[in-house]
Design a protein around this motif. Structure first.
Motif, PDB file in Angstrom:
ATOM      1  N   UNK A 168       0.787  -1.238   0.000  1.00  0.00           N
ATOM      2  CA  UNK A 168       0.000   0.000   0.000  1.00  0.00           C
ATOM      3  C   UNK A 168       0.810   1.275   0.000  1.00  0.00           C
ATOM      4  N   UNK A 169       1.966   1.297  -0.688  1.00  0.00           N
ATOM      5  CA  UNK A 169       2.818   2.493  -0.635  1.00  0.00           C
ATOM      6  C   UNK A 169       2.168   3.685  -1.348  1.00  0.00           C
ATOM      7  N   UNK A 170       1.683   3.453  -2.575  1.00  0.00           N
ATOM      8  CA  UNK A 170       1.029   4.537  -3.320  1.00  0.00           C
ATOM      9  C   UNK A 170      -0.015   3.909  -4.244  1.00  0.00           C
ATOM     10  N   UNK A 171      -0.682   4.736  -5.051  1.00  0.00           N
ATOM     11  CA  UNK A 171      -1.764   4.187  -5.887  1.00  0.00           C
ATOM     12  C   UNK A 171      -1.433   4.239  -7.377  1.00  0.00           C
ATOM     13  N   UNK A 172      -0.175   4.515  -7.724  1.00  0.00           N
ATOM     14  CA  UNK A 172       0.143   4.669  -9.158  1.00  0.00           C
ATOM     15  C   UNK A 172       1.630   4.456  -9.431  1.00  0.00           C
ATOM     16  N   UNK A 173       1.935   4.235 -10.699  1.00  0.00           N
ATOM     17  CA  UNK A 173       3.345   4.208 -11.111  1.00  0.00           C
ATOM     18  C   UNK A 173       3.526   5.046 -12.366  1.00  0.00           C
ATOM     19  N   UNK A 174       4.685   5.673 -12.476  1.00  0.00           N
ATOM     20  CA  UNK A 174       5.053   6.280 -13.759  1.00  0.00           C
ATOM     21  C   UNK A 174       5.354   5.141 -14.732  1.00  0.00           C
ATOM     22  N   UNK A 175       5.094   5.392 -16.019  1.00  0.00           N
ATOM     23  CA  UNK A 175       5.175   4.321 -17.022  1.00  0.00           C
ATOM     24  C   UNK A 175       6.373   4.526 -17.942  1.00  0.00           C
ATOM     25  N   UNK A 176       7.075   3.429 -18.181  1.00  0.00           N
ATOM     26  CA  UNK A 176       8.140   3.386 -19.188  1.00  0.00           C
ATOM     27  C   UNK A 176       7.628   2.573 -20.374  1.00  0.00           C
ATOM     28  N   UNK A 177       7.804   3.084 -21.584  1.00  0.00           N
ATOM     29  CA  UNK A 177       7.341   2.354 -22.769  1.00  0.00           C
ATOM     30  C   UNK A 177       8.512   1.672 -23.475  1.00  0.00           C
ATOM     31  N   UNK A 178       8.286   0.440 -23.901  1.00  0.00           N
ATOM     32  CA  UNK A 178       9.316  -0.364 -24.557  1.00  0.00           C
ATOM     33  C   UNK A 178       9.201  -0.222 -26.073  1.00  0.00           C
ATOM     34  N   UNK A 179      10.293   0.152 -26.719  1.00  0.00           N
ATOM     35  CA  UNK A 179      10.291   0.338 -28.178  1.00  0.00           C
ATOM     36  C   UNK A 179      10.990  -0.845 -28.842  1.00  0.00           C
ATOM     37  N   UNK A 180      10.223  -1.654 -29.597  1.00  0.00           N
ATOM     38  CA  UNK A 180      10.797  -2.809 -30.291  1.00  0.00           C
ATOM     39  C   UNK A 180      11.524  -2.399 -31.560  1.00  0.00           C
ATOM     40  N   UNK A 181      12.259  -3.350 -32.146  1.00  0.00           N
ATOM     41  CA  UNK A 181      13.081  -3.070 -33.335  1.00  0.00           C
ATOM     42  C   UNK A 181      12.273  -2.482 -34.480  1.00  0.00           C
TER      43      UNK A 181
END
Ligand code: MUC
Ligand code: MG
Length: 367
Positions: free
Chosen positions: A124-137
């Motif tokens: 229960x630390x927080x209610x969200x995460x920042x998002x990292x997007x993965x770029x494929x070849x």
């Protein structure tokens, strides 16, 4: 609270755009939906993504191991007996995503039974995460265009770039194009999925030395033990172990052996129970962690954000939570949204999501 049945349901949902990387390619989400039923009528859910190029698992193999070995070991246990369940599952080697999905479906059933969100039960630390997007070849122009679209549509400002091709200049050109197009404020890091040798990796990292990379992940195989240790000594950013460190013991081995200095935690392969063990080990060792993505669908991404948001250390870096955006459809009644670069946990009991019966009927492969 007793587990009375476990279902393992194969389904296939195509990707709009396949994800390509050095160890393989994913064109369809050919996953397994795991449903755990309790005597009180509660149903917990999770999904297992077969990744033969990473773990050797297949869709049919996941179903077989769940139906013939794992389900009989957990039926009869209460959803509170997770430590006993983990001990039983550990008797079978391998099969990480099958075991992880079963573990997370049991946690979902526990949360629903107690009428509490799993993310709160976990920490229960927080209610969200920042998002990292993965770029494929792809070629530089297409990868820049995808990153700009992710920025504009979802506010994402962290990108993991797949590398590991030959010649390495194919990839270094992409990273350079991304830095030039996106500017100094976005976070960029690279993941080689073991595609380069240690010396190719060192050369490529030198070539990208002015591009302010945050991390390098699995550039070369950890099986090349001395080469990998040498490489990690050359690189001046945290070197993330992903597929080489899938259990607490592997994390210990890779880190103490000098083959990694940071860890990718993927709920798709360590569930909630073993992910907590990996995380606590990383805390003890003083390692940075990144919540990774096993090219999860929305259900898998809900699991990853529930875990990542539950603990402080997992929120320090953006989590890889956006691969589902490239799927043509999904199974949840209420689709996930990434806004302002963030994914929120679901507030309801358990994982807080429901499976859309019509969609499951449409995409399941066993009827
Ligand atoms: C990643 O981080 O490597 C590709 C292969 C795999 O096992 O996971 C994905 C993403
Ligand atoms: Mg990786």
């Amino acid at each position: 609270m007793k587990i009375i049945a476990v279902e393992a349901i194969p389904f296939r949902i195509p990707y709009r755009k396949p994800l390509k990387f050095a160890s393989g390619e994913v064109r369809d989400a050919e996953h397994v939906l795991v449903r755990v039923h309790t005597a009180d009528g509660v149903v917990g859910v999770a999904e297992a993504p077969p990744r033969p190029f990473t773990y050797g698992e297949t869709q049919r193999g996941i179903i077989a191991v769940i139906e013939t070995i794992l389900a009989p070991q957990v039926i009869g246990l209460a959803v509170t007996e997770r430590e006993r369940m983990a001990a039983r599952l550990e008797r079978t080697v391998g099969n990480p995503t099958a075991k992880a999905a079963l573990d997370m479906a049991v946690w979902d059933a526990l949360g629903r039974t107690l009428d509490l969100p799993v993310t709160q039960l976990l920490g229960g630390y927080t209610d969200r995460m920042r998002v990292s997007h993965m770029l494929g070849f792809d070629d530089p122009g297409a990868m820049v265009e995808e990153a700009e679209r992710m920025q504009a549509d979802h506010g994402i400002n962290t990108f993991k770039v797949k590398v590991g091709r030959h010649p390495a200049s194919l990839d270094t050109a992409v990273v350079r194009a991304l830095r030039e197009a996106l500017g100094p404020d976005v976070v960029l890091y690279v993941d080689g999925n073991r595609g380069w040798s240690a010396s190719e990796s060192a050369r490529a990292m030198r070539e990208m030395a002015d591009l302010d990379l945050a991390f390098a992940e699995e550039l070369s195989p950890a099986d090349d033990v001395l080469g990998r240790r040498w490489l990690v000594g050359q690189v001046d950013v945290p070197f993330i172990a992903d597929e080489s460190a899938t259990t607490p013991a592997e994390v210990t081995r890779e880190v103490l052996g000098g083959s990694a200095t940071a860890i990718s935690i993927k709920t798709a392969r360590t569930g909630f129970t073993t992910s907590q063990r990996v995380l606590h080990l990383c805390e003890g060792l003083g390692l940075e962690v990144v919540m990774g993505n096993q090219i999860d669908g929305q259900l898998g991404s809900v699991c990853a954000v529930a875990f990542g948001a539950a603990h402080r250390r997992t929120t320090l870096h953006a989590g890889e939570l956006s691969n589902f955006l490239d799927m043509s459809d999904d199974l949840l009644t209420e689709p996930l949204r990434i806004d302002n670069g963030e994914l929120l946990v679901r507030p309801g009991a358990g994982l807080g999501v429901e499976i859309d019966d019509d969609k499951l009927r449409h995409y399941r492969l066993d009827t």
